[in-house]
Design an enzyme around this catalytic site. Sequence first.
Site, PDB file in Angstrom:
ATOM      1  N   ASN A   1      30.239  31.971  34.570  1.00 40.83           N
ATOM      2  CA  ASN A   1      28.537  31.639  34.756  1.00 40.83           C
ATOM      3  C   ASN A   1      27.868  33.196  35.112  1.00 40.83           C
ATOM      4  O   ASN A   1      26.654  33.157  34.830  1.00 40.83           O
ATOM      5  CB  ASN A   1      28.365  30.735  35.991  1.00 40.83           C
ATOM      6  CG  ASN A   1      28.724  31.696  37.298  1.00 40.83           C
ATOM      7  OD1 ASN A   1      29.868  32.071  37.501  1.00 40.83           O
ATOM      8  ND2 ASN A   1      27.938  31.419  38.368  1.00 40.83           N
ATOM      9  N   ARG A   2      28.588  34.365  35.154  1.00 42.50           N
ATOM     10  CA  ARG A   2      27.884  35.579  35.107  1.00 42.50           C
ATOM     11  C   ARG A   2      28.862  36.569  35.027  1.00 42.50           C
ATOM     12  O   ARG A   2      30.224  36.262  34.694  1.00 42.50           O
ATOM     13  CB  ARG A   2      27.389  35.635  36.650  1.00 42.50           C
ATOM     14  CG  ARG A   2      28.174  35.458  37.730  1.00 42.50           C
ATOM     15  CD  ARG A   2      27.675  35.514  39.095  1.00 42.50           C
ATOM     16  NE  ARG A   2      28.377  34.978  40.269  1.00 42.50           N
ATOM     17  CZ  ARG A   2      28.611  35.938  41.033  1.00 42.50           C
ATOM     18  NH1 ARG A   2      28.583  37.168  40.809  1.00 42.50           N
ATOM     19  NH2 ARG A   2      29.525  35.561  41.936  1.00 42.50           N
ATOM     20  N   GLY A   3      28.537  37.968  34.941  1.00 43.20           N
ATOM     21  CA  GLY A   3      29.382  39.120  34.484  1.00 43.20           C
ATOM     22  C   GLY A   3      30.158  38.861  33.448  1.00 43.20           C
ATOM     23  O   GLY A   3      29.878  38.603  32.329  1.00 43.20           O
ATOM     24  N   ILE A   4      31.313  39.239  33.699  1.00 50.64           N
ATOM     25  CA  ILE A   4      32.430  39.446  32.848  1.00 50.64           C
ATOM     26  C   ILE A   4      32.867  38.002  32.010  1.00 50.64           C
ATOM     27  O   ILE A   4      32.686  37.825  30.819  1.00 50.64           O
ATOM     28  CB  ILE A   4      33.683  40.219  33.011  1.00 50.64           C
ATOM     29  CG1 ILE A   4      33.414  41.587  33.510  1.00 50.64           C
ATOM     30  CG2 ILE A   4      34.620  40.124  31.868  1.00 50.64           C
ATOM     31  CD1 ILE A   4      34.450  42.240  34.302  1.00 50.64           C
TER      32      ILE A   4
ATOM     33  N   ASP B   1      35.905  25.199  42.561  1.00 45.17           N
ATOM     34  CA  ASP B   1      36.273  26.302  43.419  1.00 45.17           C
ATOM     35  C   ASP B   1      37.877  26.531  43.196  1.00 45.17           C
ATOM     36  O   ASP B   1      38.745  25.268  43.376  1.00 45.17           O
ATOM     37  CB  ASP B   1      36.137  25.848  44.974  1.00 45.17           C
ATOM     38  CG  ASP B   1      36.577  26.838  45.775  1.00 45.17           C
ATOM     39  OD1 ASP B   1      37.347  27.764  45.416  1.00 45.17           O
ATOM     40  OD2 ASP B   1      36.139  26.712  47.266  1.00 45.17           O
ATOM     41  N   VAL B   2      38.195  27.482  42.645  1.00 40.55           N
ATOM     42  CA  VAL B   2      39.600  27.774  42.228  1.00 40.55           C
ATOM     43  C   VAL B   2      40.607  27.866  43.511  1.00 40.55           C
ATOM     44  O   VAL B   2      41.886  27.846  43.324  1.00 40.55           O
ATOM     45  CB  VAL B   2      39.730  28.939  41.404  1.00 40.55           C
ATOM     46  CG1 VAL B   2      38.935  28.703  39.889  1.00 40.55           C
ATOM     47  CG2 VAL B   2      39.428  30.406  42.010  1.00 40.55           C
TER      48      VAL B   2
ATOM     49  N   GLY C   1      37.229  35.929  39.920  1.00 41.90           N
ATOM     50  CA  GLY C   1      37.681  36.743  40.820  1.00 41.90           C
ATOM     51  C   GLY C   1      36.594  37.219  42.150  1.00 41.90           C
ATOM     52  O   GLY C   1      35.528  36.951  42.019  1.00 41.90           O
TER      53      GLY C   1
ATOM     54  N   TYR D   1      43.052  43.304  46.804  1.00 41.13           N
ATOM     55  CA  TYR D   1      42.528  43.019  45.360  1.00 41.13           C
ATOM     56  C   TYR D   1      43.663  43.512  44.472  1.00 41.13           C
ATOM     57  O   TYR D   1      43.976  43.079  43.335  1.00 41.13           O
ATOM     58  CB  TYR D   1      41.383  43.808  45.159  1.00 41.13           C
ATOM     59  CG  TYR D   1      40.836  43.691  43.875  1.00 41.13           C
ATOM     60  CD1 TYR D   1      40.108  42.734  43.538  1.00 41.13           C
ATOM     61  CD2 TYR D   1      41.105  44.902  43.068  1.00 41.13           C
ATOM     62  CE1 TYR D   1      39.552  42.334  42.432  1.00 41.13           C
ATOM     63  CE2 TYR D   1      40.435  44.772  41.742  1.00 41.13           C
ATOM     64  CZ  TYR D   1      39.476  43.617  41.524  1.00 41.13           C
ATOM     65  OH  TYR D   1      38.958  43.332  39.988  1.00 41.13           O
TER      66      TYR D   1
HETATM   67  P1  NDP Z   1      31.581  38.564  39.463  1.00 39.54           P
HETATM   68  O1  NDP Z   1      31.574  38.826  40.712  1.00 39.54           O
HETATM   69  O2  NDP Z   1      30.066  39.020  38.451  1.00 39.54           O
HETATM   70  O3  NDP Z   1      31.766  37.231  39.211  1.00 39.54           O
HETATM   71  C1  NDP Z   1      32.988  36.720  39.550  1.00 39.54           C
HETATM   72  C2  NDP Z   1      32.947  35.167  39.048  1.00 39.54           C
HETATM   73  O4  NDP Z   1      34.086  34.562  39.514  1.00 39.54           O
HETATM   74  C3  NDP Z   1      31.934  34.319  39.406  1.00 39.54           C
HETATM   75  O5  NDP Z   1      31.603  33.539  38.240  1.00 39.54           O
HETATM   76  C4  NDP Z   1      32.158  33.637  40.581  1.00 39.54           C
HETATM   77  O6  NDP Z   1      31.474  32.324  40.504  1.00 39.54           O
HETATM   78  C5  NDP Z   1      33.607  33.433  40.336  1.00 39.54           C
HETATM   79  N1  NDP Z   1      34.306  33.019  41.434  1.00 39.54           N
HETATM   80  C6  NDP Z   1      34.650  33.803  42.469  1.00 39.54           C
HETATM   81  N2  NDP Z   1      35.341  32.968  43.501  1.00 39.54           N
HETATM   82  C7  NDP Z   1      35.620  31.658  42.905  1.00 39.54           C
HETATM   83  C8  NDP Z   1      36.226  30.598  43.202  1.00 39.54           C
HETATM   84  N3  NDP Z   1      36.643  30.616  44.465  1.00 39.54           N
HETATM   85  N4  NDP Z   1      35.970  29.596  42.521  1.00 39.54           N
HETATM   86  C9  NDP Z   1      35.225  29.696  41.281  1.00 39.54           C
HETATM   87  N5  NDP Z   1      34.752  30.610  40.732  1.00 39.54           N
HETATM   88  C10 NDP Z   1      34.862  31.755  41.569  1.00 39.54           C
HETATM   89  O7  NDP Z   1      32.683  39.442  38.782  1.00 39.54           O
HETATM   90  P2  NDP Z   1      32.919  40.337  37.517  1.00 39.54           P
HETATM   91  O8  NDP Z   1      32.035  39.629  36.224  1.00 39.54           O
HETATM   92  O9  NDP Z   1      32.613  41.721  37.680  1.00 39.54           O
HETATM   93  O10 NDP Z   1      34.700  40.161  37.509  1.00 39.54           O
HETATM   94  C11 NDP Z   1      34.969  39.097  36.616  1.00 39.54           C
HETATM   95  C12 NDP Z   1      36.657  39.144  36.459  1.00 39.54           C
HETATM   96  O11 NDP Z   1      36.786  40.683  36.264  1.00 39.54           O
HETATM   97  C13 NDP Z   1      37.335  39.209  38.131  1.00 39.54           C
HETATM   98  O12 NDP Z   1      38.302  38.665  38.138  1.00 39.54           O
HETATM   99  C14 NDP Z   1      37.326  40.708  38.610  1.00 39.54           C
HETATM  100  O13 NDP Z   1      38.227  41.103  39.524  1.00 39.54           O
HETATM  101  C15 NDP Z   1      37.638  41.358  37.195  1.00 39.54           C
HETATM  102  N6  NDP Z   1      37.325  42.507  37.129  1.00 39.54           N
HETATM  103  C16 NDP Z   1      36.323  43.240  37.159  1.00 39.54           C
HETATM  104  C17 NDP Z   1      35.956  44.637  37.030  1.00 39.54           C
HETATM  105  C18 NDP Z   1      34.480  45.167  37.131  1.00 39.54           C
HETATM  106  O14 NDP Z   1      34.422  46.360  36.927  1.00 39.54           O
HETATM  107  N7  NDP Z   1      33.581  44.471  37.365  1.00 39.54           N
HETATM  108  C19 NDP Z   1      36.837  45.608  36.735  1.00 39.54           C
HETATM  109  C20 NDP Z   1      38.142  44.833  36.415  1.00 39.54           C
HETATM  110  C21 NDP Z   1      38.272  43.455  36.736  1.00 39.54           C
HETATM  111  P3  NDP Z   1      30.117  32.001  41.611  1.00 39.54           P
HETATM  112  O15 NDP Z   1      28.844  32.660  40.723  1.00 39.54           O
HETATM  113  O16 NDP Z   1      29.999  30.849  41.681  1.00 39.54           O
HETATM  114  O17 NDP Z   1      30.336  32.849  42.922  1.00 39.54           O
END
Ligand code: NDP
Length: 234
Positions: A11-14, A48-49, A77, A140
Amino acid sequence: MTRSVLVTGGNRGIGLAIARKFAAQGDRVAVAHRSGDGPDGLLSLSCDVTDSDSVTAAFARAAEAHGPLDVLVANAGTSEDGLLIGMKDASFQRVLDTNLTGAFRAARQAALGMTRRRQGRLVFISSVAAHRGYPGQANYAASKAGLVGMARALARELAPFGITANVVAPGLVDAGLTESLTPQQRRRITQDVPLGRLASADDVAAAVLWLSSPEAAYVTGVTVAVDGGLGIGH
Ligand code: NDP
């Protein structure tokens, strides 16, 4: 050929960048996340994973709407950084439970249908932290290194079923978890990156799409680093 794709944490980010890139090429994309409304134009699933029943229900809804799953991107993550001596058991376990066990739960659910259909792609989003290790990230880094081992095991286990399992390990990405970095932190980090910039979420998405594409049919058990060279040699 359009495919049914599920991105956890899409839903957001990567994850959102990955989901949008699949959707842009015509795939049927579901995004699974815990909170808030989903992004426009994508099937949004509350999931929720850390909860197996919730994962099972989300996958069932995705299959109902989009047909049997072709591609799983285990991207959800979280991080809870802290130095070892002060890190609580709960903090270590929460990060493992989301990043590693959450990906395991999603992969197990995906594999149910994929093994029956004898096709499928699993892509796990790890991190350069898995290989380099950074202070304050015992939980992590352990979770992200665990994904590499798990993907290797699954690559062997699922190869007879025509399923590949691979990892994408981003360096620091200009999205999501890094939004809280100060400008000084960004500068310091960028100095260490041979290609001289942070990754974009799109850089990461491109690698995920390639690993999921017919061109990567003979690639399994690998980790593709998308880190501008930050992890060279690891
Ligand atoms: P964000 O914090 O933007 O997004 C995290 C996502 O994971 C959200 O969609 C969140 O959902 C979801 N999430 C977290 N916990 C749960 C859960 N228990 N059940 C379901 N969904 C969950 O992170 P990024 O986009 O930055 O990161 C995405 C991935 O890339 C992660 O695995 C991160 O470790 C990895 N990564 C990121 C880097 C970076 O620089 N940003 C670098 C290297 C790896 P919700 O919105 O509902 O909370």
